[in-house]
Scaffold this active site. Structure first.
Site, PDB file in Angstrom:
ATOM      1  N   GLU B 287     -37.287  31.454 -15.181  1.00  0.00           N
ATOM      2  CA  GLU B 287     -36.372  30.665 -16.040  1.00  0.00           C
ATOM      3  C   GLU B 287     -35.255  31.439 -16.177  1.00  0.00           C
ATOM      4  OE1 GLU B 287     -39.253  31.532 -19.548  1.00  0.00           O
ATOM      5  OE2 GLU B 287     -39.871  29.418 -19.217  1.00  0.00           O
ATOM      6  N   CYS B 387     -41.709  27.675 -27.795  1.00  0.00           N
ATOM      7  CA  CYS B 387     -40.615  28.425 -28.226  1.00  0.00           C
ATOM      8  C   CYS B 387     -39.562  27.590 -28.739  1.00  0.00           C
ATOM      9  CB  CYS B 387     -40.022  29.671 -27.340  1.00  0.00           C
ATOM     10  SG  CYS B 387     -39.729  28.924 -25.635  1.00  0.00           S
TER      11      CYS B 387
END
Lengths: 608, 608
Positions: B287, B387
């Site tokens: 990521e 998240c």
């Protein structure tokens, strides 16, 4: 369906020019480079039925293709060392054949109890390649020793598959044997061969997979009865070997339904699934065809073997359906997708042939291990699965196979290879520097009364021919009105800009550059600019100058490029009137990329 | 370094226009949608320290961000139900706190023996988000109950990490706590908070990885002492949370070396590694940020949280280094890379925000299982790692945080949000339909003698302001010469074509379309043509018409496109004079893509 006859390469002498050079390299460097690496990796030691580390069930096919290649070479250029290799190998194969006829090293040394149980264990594929080797040896040397060995094996296969039906599968996971059986039948006619081939074709769709398998029946071309398959699917090498066998069956049986399927398969492949280089198979996943118009350049799989197999299929189709589109594809493969598979020194190989390399994509993940799945950037001397190198050696050694076909009234000249061919009583002599030059001198002796069909390549916009002709499906048909006919055929050779069907997303707004049948590429090595930033000036007058290193012209043209020092921000308003600098771009034949170290490479460019 | 003061959103009223609508949706739909999915998945049940299936060590942070969001909402719009949620959650946290101060559900219920042993188990990250929630609750309701609980936990952290040093790592694997400690210090000043934050910053590079780990120290921003980090590296969310904490430290300690690092990090990110939408992080692998100018569109990761974190970092930098580039990036994130994370109905979310979707790339592997790794094509209501949704709710609820900052002499207006702000004794009233309109009415009462700095967005080529001004680093500085000043600021709003730095390979020869700060995209849904085939006519006069459904203008312009029915072959000679048809292309705000089902989508287009 027509039934042109194949003129085998044994009736063709490649005398000079492009392919003579390539055959010399093949004979002097490549055949031995492949042999040495096969020796290093144990493939030859395995012929003694030793449990060599890494022994794999497809090694037999690697060696078989090497033997086939060696036979093609000795057929033209006697060579004691190669002949000794052939004799030794055939002796060993004979010595180790199972009393029941079976022959497969892996399934004798490692898994003798699992013979013909696993469709993916390539036993019939290996047999196919052994048959092709046996036929080649027979044609080269007159020895039918290996044919006799394999005839016993074929009897065993017939007993197990067709009579007893006690095998774990009904048709080969990897096709090859079908076309090989037709090839064997051509030199040693026996109905059992063609019946077995037809058996494998007719029953192909009956081997089906469970729904949770890693692939589906398309991968194996088993999703439909073969005569109802109209789109090219699955593993691209297997597919084209199958289609070749299907074309052979169509010819042998005068099977119109099969012929129609073959035509549809060819068109689907050539019009929707082929790279401009002839590359086949858009993805490493399954080494397979994907969907129509899906032709990504940087992740292209385009296996060398798939291009060879596609040339084999097209070469059969040209004789059933004499349209130049088939030999056009062969030509595209010959000069691009196949030839890129071997280095200019003849000693290293590509398995995958991408159309774009961006070195910065290798190692872009600077904070994590691992890389995106991309083709390798330089050729290797051998692979774990090293099917392509001996496929290249046999293809190049037998390039004459692709040149001529004929029937009683007609002689077709499909490929412009400098050489001589004796065809049905006529001697054709062809002198040319093709593809570096478009000029072809032809002398046809003893063909009076026949018609000579000269393929006008699809890429050629203008040509001249010093004789009356009539265009017939892409061929200029010339009546041979005297015993000796001298012809001068001249294809306009110029740098061409090629576009792709707009349905191909990856080439939208881009051109490829070609010269005759050669597709070109730019390498970072030769060009200071960022390759992706180049917009070729399609109004410029490109230079094409013969380069000895490449054996073909290199091209210089102009392009527009940005000056990165002028950039002030990551995103800026478009300046429509921006003056871009022009740079000279050097292009080299695609087949010659990656011969001078890893480099950025690109076939498709933006343009103005 | 300058030290502008933050004006918290609590001092700002968002009254109307774009953000009032977004806040209403956030308050009425999104906050509850997130809560319900968190309830479904057990995240709220886990507050009772039950061993809920799937219980994960970062669940505390998901709930904490939700609590923080709820606090921001009740601070502006009292809501009994939300308040009850807050009270209940705080009670449970207090009740389950370990006697020694520790609090983490997973590491109490599942792995109590492994507290602070695994740097990747996010205990300090969860504490950071709990601190942010505690501060928000305190500011919203005056209750410091959660702060008191966490103060005990912080003491325990100080004892374990700074005094005893008996933990398995020295600094958090996922940064967040650093900025949270500075935030806590702002409402409850205590040197121990800033010392702990500084401890984590100063020692960050001391946690290093073995060479065979799946990632390297860059992933964790631990490859260098933080003050020597000048390029944005690794996990993009972690990076920007760290950089936010670094900026806080620079401000708190007047740390010039840290300030210089922050400036370099910002420039590296904004000038080399940001998508035109503000998206950060080019790859799903880690990521993470990759290399400079590596900005692929279809595989963009561009996590919603990374855009939020980048806005947080930029928002801090604008107060230390008052250059409009920081608030420009915040604006890009606000209207593009962040907002695309939530659907127009407020109930579903993107974690990844690609800039291109080609549906045909999904399922291209027709003969094998598996797909290329591509972002999802439609938003989901909840993720395993969820998240982003509560990060969006807190960002939108606290959007006022990004509007104004000040010092004794100056008031900076960074974002044009319809609303009122009380800043250092002055009342600013701002009326605008921005970004649908470029017209901003300002009334400043009680600011006489001060200077008002109005950000002129980087995208704006022309503006008018009905008062004398001086340009200062991207801000129009207007002396407030009377008690009440009425200003009319008008940014020229028009459809703009944007190009990227030519070093970005993936956008070479392409333009993006923008209107004010909004980046646009085309969806297959609205456009019959193949999106990749469109070449926008940059000479045309585009229409931009407000569309209620999107809450912003939609754009219609002309483009050239091929007619696929005209195509006869896969590869054809370039026709330079080819007449292409023109088609009307409908573009919608990027943030609104994928709200009407899965569709092809594209931000970057070829053009003429």
């Amino acid at each position: 369906m027509e039934h042109l006859k194949k003129l085998p390469f044994t009736a063709v002498e490649v005398c000079g020019g492009f392919w003579a050079n390539r055959q010399k390299l093949n004979r002097e460097a490549t055949i031995w480079a492949v042999r040495d690496r096969f020796e290093d990796t144990g493939r030859f030691a395995a012929l003694d039925f030793e449990n060599v580390p890494g022994l794999h069930f497809f090694w037999d096919s690697d060696v078989a293709k090497w033997l086939e290649s060696a036979a093609y070479i000795v057929a033209k250029t006697p060579d004691e060392a190669l002949q000794a290799e052939l004799d030794s190998a055939v002796d060993k194969i004979e010595a180790h054949q199972d009393p029941n006829g079976y022959y497969n090293i892996y399934h004798t040394v490692i898994e003798p109890d699992n013979r013909f149980k696993n469709r993916d264990h390539h036993e019939l594929y290996c047999l196919g390649h052994l048959i092709e080797a046996a036929v080649a040896i027979f044609e080269a040397t007159g020895s039918d020793k290996l044919i006799i060995v394999l005839d016993r094996y074929i009897d065993y296969v017939i007993d197990r598959f067709c009579v007893r039906g006690d095998t774990g599968f009904r048709t080969p996971g990897h096709e090859e044997i079908e076309l090989a059986l037709y090839k064997l039948n051509a030199v040693k006619p026996d109905e059992k061969y063609t019946k077995l081939a037809k058996f494998f074709l007719d029953h192909r769709h009956e081997d089906t997979l469970p729904a949770d398998h890693w692939c589906n029946d398309k991968y194996y071309q088993s999703h439909l009865p073969v005569r109802r398959q109209h789109t090219a699917e699955g593993h691209s090498v297997r597919a084209n070997y199958l289609y070749s066998g299907m074309a052979d069956e169509a010819a042998a049986e005068n099977d119109e339904e099969m012929f129609e399927a073959c035509k549809a398969l060819f068109d689907d492949m050539a019009l929707k699934k082929a790279y401009v280089t002839g590359g086949m198979g858009s993805s490493h996943m399954g080494e397979a065809f994907t969907v129509a118009y899906d032709l990504p350049n940087d992740t292209a799989y385009a296996e060398t073997c798939a291009s060879i197999a596609a040339a084999m299929f097209a070469n059969r189709m040209k004789d059933l359906d004499p349209d130049s589109k088939y030999a056009d594809l062969v030509e595209t493969e010959m000069y691009n997708g196949i030839l890129s598979g071997v280095s200019l020194d003849g000693k290293s190989f590509f398995y995958e042939n991408p159309l774009e390399i961006n070195l910065s994509d290798h190692g872009r993940h600077v904070s994590v291990r691992g890389d995106d799945r991309l083709p390798i950037t330089e050729r290797k001397e051998v692979f774990d699965c090293s099917c392509c190198p001996p496929n290249l050696t046999r293809f190049i050694a037998s390039i004459g196979d692709y040149m001529v076909s004929y029937d009683d009234e007609r002689i077709f000249l499909h490929q412009y290879i400098d050489g001589e061919a004796v065809v049905n009583g006529a001697l054709i002599t062809l002198e040319t520097a093709y593809p570096s030059s478009g000029l072809v001198h032809l002398n046809v002796a003893g063909g009076k009364g026949k018609t000579l069909y000269l393929r006008i390549p699809g890429w050629c916009e203008r040509f001249t021919l010093n004789a009356p002709y009539e265009m017939k499906r892409g061929y200029a048909a010339v009546a041979l009105t005297s015993d000796v006919v001298e012809l001068e055929l001249s294809f306009e050779m110029k740098v061409r800009f090629v576009t792709a069907d707009p349905r191909v997303r990856h080439t939208a707004g881009k051109v490829a550059v070609a010269y005759g049948p050669l597709v070109y590429c730019a390498e970072g090595k030769d060009n200071a600019a960022m390759l992706w930033d180049l917009a070729l000036d399609t109004k410029c007058e490109p230079d094409a100058v013969y380069a000895d290193y490449f054996g073909a012209p290199e091209i210089t043209l102009k392009a527009f490029a940005h000056d990165e020092n002028d950039v002030r921000a990551l995103y800026l308003p478009l300046k429509r009137d921006e003056k871009q600098k022009t740079v000279a771009v050097r292009l080299i034949p695609y087949y010659a990329f990656a011969n001078r170290g890893a480099s950025d490479m690109r076939v498709w460019f933006r343009y103005r």
